[in-house]
Write a protein that holds these residues in place. Structure first.
Motif, PDB file in Angstrom:
ATOM      1  N   LEU A 131      22.796   0.292  -0.984  1.00 38.69           N
ATOM      2  CA  LEU A 131      21.481   0.247  -1.619  1.00 38.69           C
ATOM      3  C   LEU A 131      21.227   1.526  -2.404  1.00 38.69           C
ATOM      4  CD1 LEU A 131      19.306  -1.272   1.254  1.00 38.69           C
ATOM      5  CD2 LEU A 131      20.120  -2.412  -0.817  1.00 38.69           C
ATOM      6  N   PRO A 132      20.453   1.458  -3.529  1.00 37.17           N
ATOM      7  CA  PRO A 132      20.136   2.667  -4.302  1.00 37.17           C
ATOM      8  C   PRO A 132      19.311   3.636  -3.482  1.00 37.17           C
ATOM      9  CG  PRO A 132      18.776   0.821  -5.019  1.00 37.17           C
ATOM     10  CD  PRO A 132      19.814   0.256  -4.092  1.00 37.17           C
ATOM     11  N   ILE A 133      19.537   4.918  -3.716  1.00 39.51           N
ATOM     12  CA  ILE A 133      18.872   5.970  -2.949  1.00 39.51           C
ATOM     13  C   ILE A 133      17.643   6.453  -3.695  1.00 39.51           C
ATOM     14  CG2 ILE A 133      19.128   8.280  -1.976  1.00 39.51           C
ATOM     15  CD1 ILE A 133      22.114   7.746  -1.740  1.00 39.51           C
ATOM     16  N   ASN A 134      16.525   6.536  -2.982  1.00 41.67           N
ATOM     17  CA  ASN A 134      15.292   7.081  -3.553  1.00 41.67           C
ATOM     18  C   ASN A 134      15.372   8.603  -3.487  1.00 41.67           C
ATOM     19  OD1 ASN A 134      12.752   7.840  -4.283  1.00 41.67           O
ATOM     20  ND2 ASN A 134      11.678   6.484  -2.854  1.00 41.67           N
ATOM     21  N   ASN A 135      15.373   9.245  -4.662  1.00 44.14           N
ATOM     22  CA  ASN A 135      15.557  10.693  -4.721  1.00 44.14           C
ATOM     23  C   ASN A 135      14.271  11.484  -4.533  1.00 44.14           C
ATOM     24  OD1 ASN A 135      18.350  10.600  -5.223  1.00 44.14           O
ATOM     25  ND2 ASN A 135      17.969  10.096  -7.372  1.00 44.14           N
ATOM     26  N   SER A 136      13.151  10.814  -4.386  1.00 42.25           N
ATOM     27  CA  SER A 136      11.898  11.549  -4.215  1.00 42.25           C
ATOM     28  C   SER A 136      11.889  12.249  -2.874  1.00 42.25           C
ATOM     29  CB  SER A 136      10.696  10.601  -4.321  1.00 42.25           C
ATOM     30  OG  SER A 136      10.763   9.620  -3.316  1.00 42.25           O
ATOM     31  N   LEU A 144      -0.787  18.139   9.967  1.00 40.20           N
ATOM     32  CA  LEU A 144      -1.327  17.161   9.023  1.00 40.20           C
ATOM     33  C   LEU A 144      -0.703  15.805   9.295  1.00 40.20           C
ATOM     34  CD1 LEU A 144      -1.360  19.197   5.682  1.00 40.20           C
ATOM     35  CD2 LEU A 144      -3.241  18.777   7.249  1.00 40.20           C
ATOM     36  N   PRO A 145      -1.510  14.731   9.276  1.00 38.71           N
ATOM     37  CA  PRO A 145      -1.021  13.409   9.677  1.00 38.71           C
ATOM     38  C   PRO A 145      -0.121  12.729   8.657  1.00 38.71           C
ATOM     39  CG  PRO A 145      -3.289  13.251   8.934  1.00 38.71           C
ATOM     40  CD  PRO A 145      -2.937  14.709   8.936  1.00 38.71           C
ATOM     41  N   THR A 146      -0.167  13.157   7.378  1.00 35.13           N
ATOM     42  CA  THR A 146       0.603  12.467   6.345  1.00 35.13           C
ATOM     43  C   THR A 146       1.572  13.414   5.658  1.00 35.13           C
ATOM     44  OG1 THR A 146      -1.102  12.901   4.698  1.00 35.13           O
ATOM     45  CG2 THR A 146      -1.237  10.814   5.889  1.00 35.13           C
ATOM     46  N   SER A 147       2.593  12.822   5.022  1.00 31.46           N
ATOM     47  CA  SER A 147       3.532  13.615   4.233  1.00 31.46           C
ATOM     48  C   SER A 147       3.161  13.495   2.770  1.00 31.46           C
ATOM     49  CB  SER A 147       4.963  13.125   4.464  1.00 31.46           C
ATOM     50  OG  SER A 147       5.074  11.768   4.074  1.00 31.46           O
ATOM     51  N   TYR A 148       3.732  14.374   1.945  1.00 29.07           N
ATOM     52  CA  TYR A 148       3.390  14.416   0.532  1.00 29.07           C
ATOM     53  C   TYR A 148       4.654  14.324  -0.309  1.00 29.07           C
ATOM     54  CZ  TYR A 148      -1.143  15.784   2.243  1.00 29.07           C
ATOM     55  OH  TYR A 148      -2.343  15.799   2.909  1.00 29.07           O
ATOM     56  N   GLU A 149       4.585  13.482  -1.349  1.00 32.60           N
ATOM     57  CA  GLU A 149       5.747  13.246  -2.192  1.00 32.60           C
ATOM     58  C   GLU A 149       5.743  14.213  -3.364  1.00 32.60           C
ATOM     59  OE1 GLU A 149       7.571   9.677  -4.942  1.00 32.60           O
ATOM     60  OE2 GLU A 149       6.432   9.193  -3.146  1.00 32.60           O
ATOM     61  N   ALA A 150       6.847  14.959  -3.501  1.00 34.86           N
ATOM     62  CA  ALA A 150       6.939  15.926  -4.591  1.00 34.86           C
ATOM     63  C   ALA A 150       7.610  15.328  -5.808  1.00 34.86           C
ATOM     64  CB  ALA A 150       7.694  17.157  -4.122  1.00 34.86           C
ATOM     65  N   GLY A 151       8.524  14.387  -5.602  1.00 31.66           N
ATOM     66  CA  GLY A 151       9.104  13.668  -6.724  1.00 31.66           C
ATOM     67  C   GLY A 151      10.405  14.245  -7.242  1.00 31.66           C
ATOM     68  N   LEU A 223      -2.788  12.765 -11.189  1.00 33.30           N
ATOM     69  CA  LEU A 223      -2.406  11.962 -10.029  1.00 33.30           C
ATOM     70  C   LEU A 223      -1.330  12.650  -9.199  1.00 33.30           C
ATOM     71  CD1 LEU A 223      -2.390   8.446 -11.725  1.00 33.30           C
ATOM     72  CD2 LEU A 223      -4.130   9.423 -10.238  1.00 33.30           C
ATOM     73  N   ASN A 224      -0.397  13.330  -9.866  1.00 32.48           N
ATOM     74  CA  ASN A 224       0.636  14.075  -9.134  1.00 32.48           C
ATOM     75  C   ASN A 224       0.003  15.123  -8.239  1.00 32.48           C
ATOM     76  OD1 ASN A 224       3.370  13.257  -9.565  1.00 32.48           O
ATOM     77  ND2 ASN A 224       3.184  13.867 -11.706  1.00 32.48           N
ATOM     78  N   ASN A 225      -0.946  15.853  -8.794  1.00 33.82           N
ATOM     79  CA  ASN A 225      -1.560  16.944  -8.043  1.00 33.82           C
ATOM     80  C   ASN A 225      -2.609  16.469  -7.052  1.00 33.82           C
ATOM     81  OD1 ASN A 225      -0.486  19.641  -9.127  1.00 33.82           O
ATOM     82  ND2 ASN A 225      -0.885  18.483 -10.992  1.00 33.82           N
ATOM     83  N   CYS A 226      -2.949  15.181  -7.109  1.00 27.18           N
ATOM     84  CA  CYS A 226      -3.852  14.612  -6.102  1.00 27.18           C
ATOM     85  C   CYS A 226      -3.052  13.841  -5.050  1.00 27.18           C
ATOM     86  CB  CYS A 226      -4.881  13.695  -6.764  1.00 27.18           C
ATOM     87  SG  CYS A 226      -6.100  14.595  -7.733  1.00 27.18           S
ATOM     88  N   ASN A 227      -1.724  14.100  -5.031  1.00 23.27           N
ATOM     89  CA  ASN A 227      -0.841  13.576  -3.983  1.00 23.27           C
ATOM     90  C   ASN A 227      -0.636  12.064  -4.037  1.00 23.27           C
ATOM     91  OD1 ASN A 227      -0.419  16.160  -2.852  1.00 23.27           O
ATOM     92  ND2 ASN A 227      -2.358  15.996  -1.743  1.00 23.27           N
ATOM     93  N   TYR A 228      -0.666  11.479  -5.247  1.00 18.60           N
ATOM     94  CA  TYR A 228      -0.273  10.079  -5.393  1.00 18.60           C
ATOM     95  C   TYR A 228       1.230  10.031  -5.665  1.00 18.60           C
ATOM     96  CZ  TYR A 228      -5.107   8.540  -5.418  1.00 18.60           C
ATOM     97  OH  TYR A 228      -6.401   8.264  -5.054  1.00 18.60           O
ATOM     98  N   SER A 229       1.892   9.047  -5.059  1.00 17.83           N
ATOM     99  CA  SER A 229       3.348   8.982  -5.162  1.00 17.83           C
ATOM    100  C   SER A 229       3.788   8.606  -6.567  1.00 17.83           C
ATOM    101  CB  SER A 229       3.896   7.957  -4.165  1.00 17.83           C
ATOM    102  OG  SER A 229       3.524   6.645  -4.556  1.00 17.83           O
ATOM    103  N   LYS A 230       5.028   8.954  -6.865  1.00 23.89           N
ATOM    104  CA  LYS A 230       5.591   8.654  -8.179  1.00 23.89           C
ATOM    105  C   LYS A 230       5.665   7.148  -8.406  1.00 23.89           C
ATOM    106  CE  LYS A 230       9.580   9.624 -11.125  1.00 23.89           C
ATOM    107  NZ  LYS A 230      10.896  10.320 -11.207  1.00 23.89           N
ATOM    108  N   SER A 231       5.968   6.403  -7.355  1.00 23.17           N
ATOM    109  CA  SER A 231       6.063   4.947  -7.486  1.00 23.17           C
ATOM    110  C   SER A 231       4.704   4.336  -7.827  1.00 23.17           C
ATOM    111  CB  SER A 231       6.608   4.334  -6.196  1.00 23.17           C
ATOM    112  OG  SER A 231       5.761   4.615  -5.098  1.00 23.17           O
ATOM    113  N   PHE A 232       3.630   4.865  -7.234  1.00 21.97           N
ATOM    114  CA  PHE A 232       2.290   4.375  -7.556  1.00 21.97           C
ATOM    115  C   PHE A 232       1.935   4.685  -9.004  1.00 21.97           C
ATOM    116  CE2 PHE A 232      -2.236   5.340  -8.122  1.00 21.97           C
ATOM    117  CZ  PHE A 232      -2.812   4.134  -7.745  1.00 21.97           C
ATOM    118  N   ILE A 233       2.233   5.899  -9.446  1.00 22.50           N
ATOM    119  CA  ILE A 233       1.882   6.321 -10.804  1.00 22.50           C
ATOM    120  C   ILE A 233       2.587   5.461 -11.844  1.00 22.50           C
ATOM    121  CG2 ILE A 233       2.031   8.244 -12.449  1.00 22.50           C
ATOM    122  CD1 ILE A 233       1.760  10.139 -10.053  1.00 22.50           C
ATOM    123  N   THR A 234       3.807   5.048 -11.565  1.00 21.03           N
ATOM    124  CA  THR A 234       4.584   4.294 -12.553  1.00 21.03           C
ATOM    125  C   THR A 234       4.361   2.787 -12.481  1.00 21.03           C
ATOM    126  OG1 THR A 234       6.471   4.295 -11.024  1.00 21.03           O
ATOM    127  CG2 THR A 234       6.392   6.042 -12.687  1.00 21.03           C
TER     128      THR A 234
END
Length: 259
Positions: A131-136, A144-151, A223-234
């Protein structure tokens, strides 16, 4: 005596000019018809937005629409399969009332698409490796309860994530403080059902860029700086993006109020 007459005529001219300016700024209903530029046939369900008043409507089965506007307002017309168009409102459009606006069809050049299906064996351990690898990259901070995607793996990505968490007020102030007037339009946009319907059907950010007077890169940066994932933005539609920006802006206002 001549000086008095000149002063009198100057004042009359000035009053006439002021009256004309006031009439030009008056908000009135404008009616026009949207047609296909190639066939001259009327176009139904074209979305029309007054970018100045942040009001929207759609054309009827005869291609006609009515919308509130003032002279020099900008109308933004959008229709699937046609090139979007901006029209400046003029006095003639109010006087004659039979303005015709033509939209041009988009010509799409279809490129060859090569489909490469995954060669699945039926064995989970083997198929998972193919399967393709997600590089994010995901970063988590203790407590903190959640993780943050840097991309990306770029070291600056870690700094951006930490900056968003540890100093969100300064970060959002830099982003939203540059465009306070455009950001105030967010609430108006969200309250107009016609604009929301249009945004829900679009994924190109073009309408959002016109409404908020932001570049696409600015929207992505927010959106990047408000911690929205790259997949959501695209992958999100324009309405989802609008709601995300609005949520982030509300957070900014709360944080800014505490400063």
């Amino acid at each position: 005596m001549r000086r008095i007459l000149l002063t009198f005529f100057f004042l009359v001219s000035l009053m006439g000019f002021a009256q004309t300016e006031e009439e030009n700024q008056e908000i009135r209903d404008i009616t026009a018809t949207v047609v296909n530029a190639q066939t001259d046939f009327p176009l139904e369900s074209v979305h029309v937005i007054n970018l100045n008043l942040v009001k929207g409507t759609i054309t009827d089965q005869n291609g006609r629409f009515t919308i509130s506007a003032a002279v020099n307002d900008t109308l933004y017309l959008s229709y699937l399969g046609f090139k979007t168009q901006k029209v400046r409102v003029t006095n003639d459009m109010f006087r004659f009332g039979d303005t015709k606006i033509a939209l041009t069809e988009l010509a799409y050049a279809l490129e060859e698409v090569i489909v490469r299906p995954y060669q699945l064996t039926g064995y989970l351990e083997i198929d998972v490796k193919n399967l393709p690898i997600n590089n994010s990259q995901q970063y988590s901070i203790s407590g903190l309860p959640t993780s943050y995607e840097a991309g990306s793996k770029n070291p600056s990505a870690v700094t951006k994530v930490l900056g968003a968490i540890l100093n969100p007020a300064d970060l959002l102030r830099n982003l939203f403080g540059k465009k306070p007037r455009q950001m105030r339009k967010l609430r108006q946009i969200k309250e107009d059902d016609n604009i929301r319907d249009l945004l829900a059907s679009k994924f190109d950010r073009e309408t959002l860029m016109e409404l908020l007077q932001l570049e696409k890169v600015d929207i992505e940066d927010i959106l990047n700086n408000c911690n929205y994932s790259k997949s959501f933005i695209t992958t999100a539609n324009d309405l989802q993006i609008l709601d995300a920006i609005s949520s982030c802006y509300e957070e900014y206002k709360v944080l800014n109020r505490k400063q």
